[in-house]
Design a protein around this motif. Structure first.
Motif, short mmCIF file in Angstrom:
data_model
loop_
_atom_site.label_atom_id
_atom_site.label_comp_id
_atom_site.label_asym_id
_atom_site.label_seq_id
_atom_site.Cartn_x
_atom_site.Cartn_y
_atom_site.Cartn_z
N HIS A 117 0.85 -1.20 0.00
CA HIS A 117 0.00 0.00 0.00
C HIS A 117 0.88 1.24 0.00
O HIS A 117 1.93 1.25 0.63
N HIS A 118 0.47 2.23 -0.71
CA HIS A 118 1.22 3.48 -0.74
C HIS A 118 0.25 4.63 -0.58
O HIS A 118 -0.90 4.54 -0.98
N SER A 119 0.74 5.73 0.01
CA SER A 119 -0.03 6.97 -0.13
C SER A 119 0.92 8.14 -0.22
O SER A 119 2.05 8.09 0.26
N ALA A 120 0.47 9.17 -0.88
CA ALA A 120 1.29 10.37 -1.04
C ALA A 120 0.37 11.55 -1.30
O ALA A 120 -0.79 11.39 -1.67
N LEU A 121 0.92 12.74 -1.07
CA LEU A 121 0.13 13.96 -1.27
C LEU A 121 0.65 14.70 -2.50
O LEU A 121 1.85 14.74 -2.75
N PHE A 122 -0.27 15.25 -3.25
CA PHE A 122 0.08 15.96 -4.47
C PHE A 122 -0.53 17.36 -4.44
O PHE A 122 -1.50 17.61 -3.71
N ASP A 123 0.06 18.25 -5.23
CA ASP A 123 -0.47 19.62 -5.28
C ASP A 123 -1.57 19.74 -6.32
O ASP A 123 -2.39 20.66 -6.28
#
Lengths: 900, 123
Positions: free
Chosen positions: A233-239
């Protein structure tokens, strides 16, 4: 003016609602027709009978509110439907935060953001805070390959356009961190895989194979979570998140269907069949572009030409009955011979040039140059209005030389030449200085220096313009027949179309029989009997009075030029001379013969075509078969062939389904890299998964191995999902070997038609001229152009036929005036020019006792190689005389004008 | 730096805590325990969190009328209320434990809750 004075702001729909315009407006400067129109919904005059400001301010008096909608009745022989595609419903996008979070954009909106003439002048900013984003995510397959929204098909174009948009964004903001979330990377177009690789390497774009289920917003940032194939599982924040939305059928498809009385398919696109991809269910109603199925620009352009060919076939009898000839005024020879009176027009190109270069300064500088009598700046020189005003100014000021200081002559010179012609000046009297590409674009960071360079270029162009002289525009007659090389599906389709349009065709086939690769096909992708399709085609070709078939024949040489080719064809030891006006290349391709994978060592290892041939003969060979393994991209996308063969994925899925049909309990494993079952073929892929065919992804660094054992064979491969090597004892291994180019090199030399690095013929322009090659009068279709399905080959063949009949129908071809000219008094007949000419456009002829070079003007492309190499400077180029070029070079030095 | 302990139900917070920390969106000392449903939380668990060093404790569950398990988040809110009472008895600030509600899959309310609690813990 009207836009300026209108009090009613309306949302700019052309700019994807990211900008505001007024009720009267034009969508973009180059729009066709290039006139303003009034948004009737917003207009106060139309709705409330008030205002009328625009009509009063329009100096041309072009606004007339008394106009009423009119109904026209036209009598036509064929109808072409090209309504394009519709948009994916916003409800589908809401799932991904669209409409709720401001920085979730559609790819259409992002496209406008990256456009220099768009709402932000090409700056990529977040809608929420107008700041430049640092991390952008692209989500693929939004509204495509998604049964929950009813669009089970693949939109075919989004993978490539996402990569393009990401690359453009990276060019503009090199520090951007861009990730694209794919299910499969479907860049199967010609040259697309190369472009994708470059984008990944050059711009460092992250390719992530995962489907993101939803978009969440935290503190103004967009949060994504995803799971990769290894189960992590991965998560990340983007603009910023860009939704790569798919292509749907047009919103009014039902109405079109009713009005035109045509059938639609299950996704509301126009229903067509593989052997007649441009023909609707109703006679005489044709279709082209995305309404036939999602497709990209080259294919749409190809289909459009193809539809035109079919329309011409239907209308062959009526050809030339209603033509209107454009007449030009006679040239004002006296004016042309006067002292140069030069007019300089400096173009803003919107902000493209004016954003960097000080256009007004360049304009004023031009005024100081000798011979310049008029100097002006224009917003968009190439727009219809500007061209009209340039023409008027040339007349008013009696100009006889014109310098357009704008963009590339490659794209725009013909436009300005046409303008000169329309007012009685020789088209050769215009010169362009490319201050957009060479100043504004490359020196965007140094506006002052860019302006100085623009001045230099204008000075040089003016120096050259003073020495321009009028050139003649010769025309030559055309032999009204075609030579089609290759008798496969593409060649036969092209030949039939040209013949149906009323011209003679010679069809040359290398083998004993017509049919090419279609002979080996058992079923078409839509399940038709390939042999029947072939039989029908051959029957039509053989029975056509306009077609002469030469089998067992090969083209040995081609001489001449567009309209007047002479070819020698050898047939069974005898040679034959054929005169013809155009050439269609349909030489096909061949099945790639793999190395490795125990192919040739074991009779259990087959190619997909060999499997089809076996299946066609009966299912006996499957009696004891339990496991069948298919391996994709054998040969393609690898070391031997770098290109994607486009149709092997669909072919494998089709054959897997066929195997399941004849033997339902058989296990089928398909090892693939990206399943590229684009368009409606996605349905077959889904069907295969439902039928229990197992698809296992592999990466190029861990290819599956075929291992021969004492009894039978097994396949060993790494399964990403379980993270382990698996071994499958296989009764049959089927290799999807892809399509290799035919023996094109020989022919490429004969015709001087260039090849791509993959060995296929290169088209003149990938998007705008997809069926023409660089040599005039030579057209291209089928596998000779690149891997493609039968359906696409047939459409392309029709397109090539449409293009090929243009010179045949005109009866005359105009020759570009920029050609080499030999001064035979100086020529020593050394023959260097003849050996160097890449277009066979210069030959040695006996003149008196000695040989002298002579240009075949119709073939000459004006490249100038001959002039550059002539030891006695006997060759000069029209429009590029030595004197003019020398003057241009001298003018590079600021005080060089006088010297020259 | 204060230690914050959060209990979240499975239907809130879709983003990884590490990703949020990496972006500096949540306090460094935040620890999250994910539960199938907040309805299973018992009062001792809330209090144990304090014993284990938390300066503030919060619970995020579904909106009361939209709870995946019908009444899970309602139960949790009642237990938080009870825990508050016990904190009061212990002469601690009852604001150090709090119940929050979030829409399905939303991360922002959780982040917001963590910030509120961090604020309270540092007072």
């Amino acid at each position: 003016m009207c836009t300026m004075y209108c009090p009613r702001p309306v949302v700019d729909t052309y700019n994807e609602r990211l900008d505001i315009t007024r009720a009267p407006h034009i969508d973009y400067a180059q729009a066709i027709p290039s006139s303003y129109y009034i948004d009737a919904k917003a207009c106060l005059r139309v709705n409330y009978q008030t205002c009328n400001l625009c009509a009063q301010t329009c100096t041309a008096g072009a606004i007339d509110f008394t106009q009423k909608p009119k109904e026209l009745e036209l009598e036509v022989g064929a109808v072409v439907l090209a309504p394009g595609f519709g948009r994916v419903d916003e409800k589908v996008l809401e799932k991904f935060g669209y409409g709720r979070f401001p920085d979730v954009l559609t790819s259409f909106e992002f496209e406008r953001l990256t456009c220099a003439s768009g709402p932000t002048e090409g700056h990529i900013v977040r809608i929420s805070d107008q700041k430049t984003p640092k991390k952008i995510a692209f989500l693929q397959c939004i509204g495509s390959r998604d049964e929950t929204c009813g669009n089970g098909y693949c939109s075919s174009v989004c993978c490539m356009y996402a990569i393009k948009e990401a690359s453009v964004a990276k060019e503009h903001e090199p520090d951007l961190d861009i990730s694209i979330f794919f299910m499969d990377v479907r860049t199967m177009g010609k040259g697309f895989d190369d472009a994708r690789r470059r984008a990944q390497e050059k711009y460092g774009i992250n390719v992530i194979r995962a489907r993101v289920p939803r978009v969440d917003q935290v503190d103004g940032k967009l949060a994504l979570t995803w799971t990769t194939g290894d189960g992590e599982h991965h998560s990340a924040l983007f603009d910023m998140v860009v939704l790569s939305v798919g292509l749907e059928s047009p919103k009014d498809a039902d109405i079109i269907s009713k009005v035109a009385d045509i059938e639609l398919n299950q996704y509301n696109f126009c229903r067509t069949s593989v052997d007649a991809p441009l023909v609707s269910s109703r006679q005489g109603v044709l279709v082209a572009g995305a309404f036939q199925g999602p497709k990209d620009i080259p294919e749409s352009v190809t289909q459009a030409s193809g539809a035109a060919a079919i329309a011409s076939e239907l209308l062959a009898d009526a050809r030339n009955t209603q033509t209107i000839t454009v007449t030009y005024p006679d040239e004002d020879k006296a004016l042309e011979e006067e002292e140069p009176r030069i007019g300089v027009f400096v173009c803003h190109c919107g902000v493209n040039i004016a954003g960097v270069v000080d256009v007004k300064a360049v304009r004023d500088y031009a005024g100081t140059l000798p011979g310049v009598v008029l100097y002006e700046d224009t917003l968009y020189s190439c727009s219809q209005d500007a061209l009209k005003s340039i023409a008027e100014k040339i007349k008013e000021n009696r100009l006889n030389r014109v310098v357009i200081s704008a963009c590339s002559p490659r794209t725009h010179e013909p436009l300005f030449q046409e303008t000169l012609r329309s007012i009685g000046l020789n088209p050769a009297l215009v010169e362009m200085a490319n201050i957009r590409d060479q100043c504004a674009w490359v020196h965007a960071q140094e506006p002052e220096k860019a302006t100085e360079k623009a001045k230099d270029l204008v000075r040089m162009a003016v120096a050259k313009a003073r020495l321009l002289s009028p050139l003649e525009q010769p025309t030559v007659d055309v032999t009204p027949s075609a030579l089609v090389i290759g008798g496969g599906a593409a060649g036969m389709s092209a030949a039939l179309s040209i013949a149906d349009q009323g011209y003679k065709v010679t069809l040359v086939e290398k083998n004993r029989q017509l049919g090419g690769n279609l002979k080996r096909l058992t079923w078409t992708l839509d399940g038709q009997d390939a042999a029947k399709v072939l039989k029908d085609m051959v029957k039509k070709v053989k029975g056509h009075k306009n077609i002469e078939i030469l089998t067992n024949a090969e083209v040995e040489s081609v001489s001449g030029y567009v309209g007047n080719f002479t070819s020698t064809v050898s047939q069974g030891g005898k040679t034959k001379m054929i005169n013809h006006g155009v050439i269609v290349l349909a030489t096909g391709g061949r099945e790639y013969k793999p190395k490795g994978y125990a192919y040739g060592d074991s009779n259990r290892v087959l190619t997909q075509l060999e499997l089809e041939e076996k299946l066609a003969r009966g299912k006996g060979f499957l009696r004891n078969a339990k496991n069948v393994v298919m391996i994709q991209c054998v040969g393609s996308r690898g070391d031997d062939m770098t290109h994607c063969s486009r149709l092997c994925c669909t072919q494998a899925v089709k054959n897997a389904l066929k195997l399941k049909e004849v033997k339902p309990d058989i296990n089928i494993y398909v090892f693939y890299r990206d399943m590229r079952t684009y368009g409606f073929y996605e349905d077959l892929y889904r069907e295969a998964r439902k039928a229990g065919v197992k698809f296992i992804r592999y990466t190029p660094d861990r290819k599956p191995e075929v291992i021969k054992q004492s009894r039978g064979i097994k396949v060993r491969a790494f399964d990403e999902l379980i993270g382990e090597d698996i071994e499958i004892p296989a009764n049959l291994v089927v290799l999807s070997t892809g399509i290799a180019p035919g023996d094109n090199e020989e022919l490429s030399k004969i015709i001087k038609a260039p090849l791509t690095s993959d060995g296929f013929f290169l088209e003149a322009h990938a998007k705008l001229r997809p069926v023409e090659v660089a040599v005039d009068g030579v057209y291209l279709c089928g596998l000779a152009h690149g891997p493609k399905s039968l359906e696409e080959s047939v459409a392309q063949a029709k397109a090539a036929a449409a293009k090929a009949t243009i010179p045949l129908a005109k009866g005359k071809v105009a020759v570009a005036p920029i050609v080499s000219k030999v001064n035979q008094d100086i020529c020593i007949g050394c023959g260097i020019c003849e050996s160097l000419c890449p277009f066979s456009a210069i030959t040695l002829q006996k003149v008196g006792k000695r040989k002298k070079a002579q240009t075949i003007t119709a073939s000459c492309k004006g490249c100038g190689i001959c002039a550059a190499h002539c030891p006695t400077i006997a060759i000069s180029m029209g429009g590029f005389t030595d004197e003019a070029i020398m003057a241009q070079i001298h003018a590079f030095s600021p005080d060089g004008c006088e010297e020259a | 730096m204060s230690n914050i302990k959060g209990f979240c139900c499975n239907y809130t917070l879709s983003v990884d805590l590490d990703a949020l920390k990496k972006e500096g969106l949540v306090p460094e000392g935040l620890e999250i325990e994910r539960l199938p449903c907040t309805g299973r939380l018992e009062v001792p668990e809330l209090l144990d969190a304090f014993t284990e060093g938390a300066d503030a404790v919060f619970v995020v569950g579904c909106q009361v009328d939209k709870c995946h398990n019908l009444s899970g988040s309602y139960r949790a809110s009642k237990r938080v209320k009870y825990a508050k009472k016990i904190l009061e008895e212990l002469d601690m600030d009852p604001g150090r434990v709090e119940m929050f509600f979030a829409d399905r899959g939303e991360t922002e309310p959780v982040v917001e809750a963590a910030r509120v609690m961090s604020e309270r813990a540092s007072n």
